[in-house]
Enzyme design. Structure first.
Site, PDB file in Angstrom:
ATOM      1  N   GLU A  58       0.947  -1.340  -0.049  1.00 56.60           N
ATOM      2  CA  GLU A  58      -0.169   0.173   0.059  1.00 56.60           C
ATOM      3  C   GLU A  58       0.912   1.262   0.175  1.00 56.60           C
ATOM      4  O   GLU A  58       1.732   1.586   1.033  1.00 56.60           O
ATOM      5  CB  GLU A  58      -0.889   0.057   1.287  1.00 56.60           C
ATOM      6  CG  GLU A  58      -1.966   1.027   1.126  1.00 56.60           C
ATOM      7  CD  GLU A  58      -2.927   1.152  -0.062  1.00 56.60           C
ATOM      8  OE1 GLU A  58      -3.618   1.848  -0.195  1.00 56.60           O
ATOM      9  OE2 GLU A  58      -2.991   0.122  -0.622  1.00 56.60           O
ATOM     10  N   GLU A 111      -0.537   9.598  -5.554  1.00 55.40           N
ATOM     11  CA  GLU A 111       0.419   8.611  -5.664  1.00 55.40           C
ATOM     12  C   GLU A 111       0.872   8.089  -6.932  1.00 55.40           C
ATOM     13  O   GLU A 111       2.112   7.715  -6.841  1.00 55.40           O
ATOM     14  CB  GLU A 111       0.063   7.731  -4.628  1.00 55.40           C
ATOM     15  CG  GLU A 111      -0.013   8.271  -3.115  1.00 55.40           C
ATOM     16  CD  GLU A 111      -0.924   7.325  -2.163  1.00 55.40           C
ATOM     17  OE1 GLU A 111      -1.251   7.772  -1.031  1.00 55.40           O
ATOM     18  OE2 GLU A 111      -1.446   6.508  -2.685  1.00 55.40           O
ATOM     19  N   ASP A 156      -7.369   2.929   2.551  1.00 58.08           N
ATOM     20  CA  ASP A 156      -6.630   1.850   3.390  1.00 58.08           C
ATOM     21  C   ASP A 156      -7.727   0.423   3.144  1.00 58.08           C
ATOM     22  O   ASP A 156      -7.606  -0.582   2.760  1.00 58.08           O
ATOM     23  CB  ASP A 156      -6.139   1.861   4.791  1.00 58.08           C
ATOM     24  CG  ASP A 156      -5.267   2.862   4.704  1.00 58.08           C
ATOM     25  OD1 ASP A 156      -4.280   3.043   3.943  1.00 58.08           O
ATOM     26  OD2 ASP A 156      -5.182   3.740   5.820  1.00 58.08           O
TER      27      ASP A 156
END
Length: 486
Positions: free
Chosen positions: A282, A313, A471
Site C-alpha cells: 500500500e 501517488e 486503506d
C-alpha cells in the site's frame, strides 16, 4: 449501461465476496500504526495556544513555510498557513515533544487507530478473516489498546525458540512510547486573529502533525526475522506499508540501504515459507524523491505482486520513473485525466514488474492486471465492487465492525461522475483501437497485453470519516482477490 446495472452488480459482488472470504487462511499485515488524536480547532483554542509561543517567530515562520515542526512556534506557523489558505497539509515532527506540548495545552476530542497497518489489521479482523497477523516494530501498551479485541487478531513473538501468536495486548513492550499523530481540523468561516493579523478560514480542512520519532525503524528482531518462513506458511497474503518512514541517513550511521535490504529479505523469507504467497504494498505520498524511487525500484519491483495507490501517488510514482509528462497529466486532471491515469497504471504495471495495479480515485477505481493473473477479470471486478461498498460503509459509519456493516454501503448511490469517467475511458480505448467503446461499460476489457477493470463507485456526500478510506479500499479488494485465488 445505466446506473441500475451497477447497483445490481454491487449487490451481487457483496454476496459473492462475503461468502468467499472464509477461503482465506490468513493475512500478514506490517509495518506502521499510530494513534490519531483529533482536535477540532476553535477560536478559543488558537488564542490559548498563541499565549505559549513567540508571536514574532510565528509571524516570521508563517511566511517561510517550515517543512519540519521542531517546536511550538513551527506548529503555530504551519497551523496558521493551513487555516489562511484553507488547504490540507501533513508536516513531520521527529520527537514526542510536540505531542506532549499539545497534550499539556489542549485536549483532543477523539482518538482512533491510525496508520495503514493498524487500520487494515482492524478492518480485516472485523470482517472475519480467520487469522490476521499484525506487526509493528514499536508496539507500546497505548498502541496495543487500539487494536480490536478479537480472537482472530494476532501479534507474532518468539518464545523459547518458537513462533507464538498472541493478541497485541498480550505482546506489547512496556518501555515503548506511543506514536501519536495530531489531526487539527478547522472549519470554513473561523475568524483567526494573531498579533496584528486577521483572516477568515476559506474552507474546511486539516493540518496533520505526523509523528516520526528517531526510534522509528522498518525492522524486526533477528529471532522473529528467522521465523518469518513459519509465519509465511500460515497465511495466503501479506499487506505491507509504512516504507515512507525509511530515511536516507540515521543518527547511528545506518542508511536507507540497511532498511531497504532488510525489507527485501523479509519478503523473501515469507516467500521461503510459502512460494505462493501474494504480496501487496500500500503506497503513500513520500516527499523525499530519492526514497520514493528506492522503495519502488528496490522493494516493489520483482518482490511484490500488487500495488495500491491513489491519483496523487500514481503521479508521484510516475515522476521518479521518468514519466514526468504523464505524471503532470494525472496530477492536473485535464480532460485527458482518466486516460492518463489508465496509461500511468499500465506504466507502473510493466516498469515495476507487477501482476496488479489498483488505483482508487473519487468516484471510480481502475485496476490493470497481467494476462496470466490467476483471478479472471469478472472476479477482479467483483473484488473492486466489494471494495467500493466497503469504502462507502466506512465513510458512512466511520468504522466497520463486521461484515454486515459493509452491507450498509449498498444503500449509497453510484457516483454519476464516476460512471462518466468509465464511459470516457471506453471512448479513449476505442480511439486507440483496443476495444469497442461499449465494451468498457461492463467494467472490464481484455487487451492483447493486459486486462483492464474499471468501475464507478459509491460515494458518500457527507462522510463521517475520511481517514483510512483508501486503506479499506485496498485491503477489501486484495482480500477479495485472495479469496478467489483459493
Amino acid at each position: 449501461m445505466e446506473l441500475e446495472y451497477w447497483e445490481n452488480k454491487h449487490s451481487e459482488a457483496f454476496s459473492d465476496i462475503s461468502k468467499s472470504l472464509e477461503n482465506i487462511n490468513g493475512i500478514f499485515v506490517a509495518y506502521n500504526s499510530n494513534i490519531d488524536a483529533i482536535k477540532h480547532i476553535e477560536k478559543k483554542d488558537i488564542a490559548k495556544l498563541l499565549k505559549h509561543v513567540n508571536l514574532e517567530n510565528v509571524k516570521h515562520r508563517s511566511m517561510s513555510f517550515p517543512r519540519v515542526i521542531k517546536d511550538p512556534d513551527d506548529l503555530l506557523a504551519r497551523l496558521i498557513i493551513a487555516m489562511r489558505d484553507g488547504k490540507a497539509a501533513e508536516v513531520p515532527t521527529y520527537s514526542t515533544d510536540i505531542h506532549e506540548w499539545l497534550t499539556d495545552h489542549i485536549n483532543f476530542d477523539n482518538s482512533y487507530m491510525g496508520g495503514q497497518t493498524g487500520i487494515i489489521s482492524n478492518f480485516l479482523a472485523n470482517i472475519g478473516i480467520k487469522k490476521v497477523i499484525t506487526y509493528v516494530p514499536w508496539l507500546s501498551k497505548e498502541q496495543a489498546e487500539y487494536f480490536v479485541n478479537s480472537g482472530n487478531l494476532f501479534y507474532p513473538i518468539v518464545e523459547n525458540g518458537k513462533l507464538v501468536l498472541k493478541h497485541p495486548m498480550d505482546a506489547y513492550k512496556s518501555e515503548y512510547e506511543p506514536k501519536v499523530n495530531w489531526i487539527l481540523e478547522f472549519s470554513k468561516g473561523l475568524d483567526v486573529e494573531y498579533d496584528e493579523e486577521e483572516f477568515v478560514v476559506p474552507r474546511d480542512n486539516r493540518l496533520i502533525i505526523s509523528s516520526r520519532p528517531i526510534w522509528l525503524r522498518i525492522d524486526m528482531g533477528k529471532e522473529l526475522y528467522d521465523h518469518l518462513p513459519v509465519l509465511g506458511k500460515s497465511v495466503d497474503g501479506a499487506v505491507l506499508s509504512g516504507y515512507q518512514m525509511i530515511k536516507e541517513e540515521y543518527d547511528d550511521g545506518s542508511t536507507y540501504l540497511d532498511y531497504v535490504t532488510k525489507s527485501v529479505k523479509a519478503i523473501r523469507k515469507l516467500k521461503e515459507g510459502n512460494p505462493n504467497i501474494r504480496i501487496h504494498v500500500e503506497f503513500t505520498s513520500i516527499q523525499n524523491k530519492f526514497i520514493r524511487e528506492r522503495i519502488l525500484k528496490d522493494i516493489v519491483r520483482q518482490e511484490v505482486h500488487s500495488l495500491g495507490l491513489d491519483t496523487i501517488e500514481v503521479a508521484n510514482a510516475l515522476n521518479v520513473l521518468d514519466y514526468e509528462e504523464l505524471a503532470y497529466a494525472v496530477i492536473n486532471k485535464t480532460e485527458k485525466g482518466i486516460s492518463a491515469l489508465y496509461e500511468g497504471a499500465v506504466r507502473l504495471l510493466y516498469e515495476l514488474e507487477l501482476d496488479r495495479v489498483h488505483v482508487h480515485a473519487l468516484g471510480y477505481f481502475i485496476c490493470v492486471v497481467t494476462k496470466d493473473h490467476p483471478v479472471d477479470t469478472e472476479e477482479h471486478r467483483n473484488a473492486l465492487l466489494f471494495a467500493s461498498t466497503a469504502s462507502a460503509a466506512k465513510a458512512k459509519l466511520g468504522n466497520i465492525e463486521s461484515i454486515d456493516d459493509i452491507k450498509t454501503g449498498l444503500e449509497t448511490p453510484i457516483s454519476e461522475d464516476g460512471h462518466d469517467h468509465l464511459k470516457s475511458l471506453g471512448k479513449y480505448l476505442a480511439r486507440e483501437g483496443i476495444c469497442q467503446s461499449e465494451d468498457c461499460e461492463k467494467g472490464y476489457v481484455r487487451t492483447p497485453e493486459h486486462d483492464v477493470i474499471i468501475i464507478p463507485t459509491k460515494v458518500v456526500d457527507n462522510p463521517v470519516a475520511t481517514v483510512g478510506i483508501g486503506d479499506v479500499i485496498s485491503a477489501a479488494s486484495f482480500a477479495a482477490i485472495l479469496a478467489k485465488m483459493k
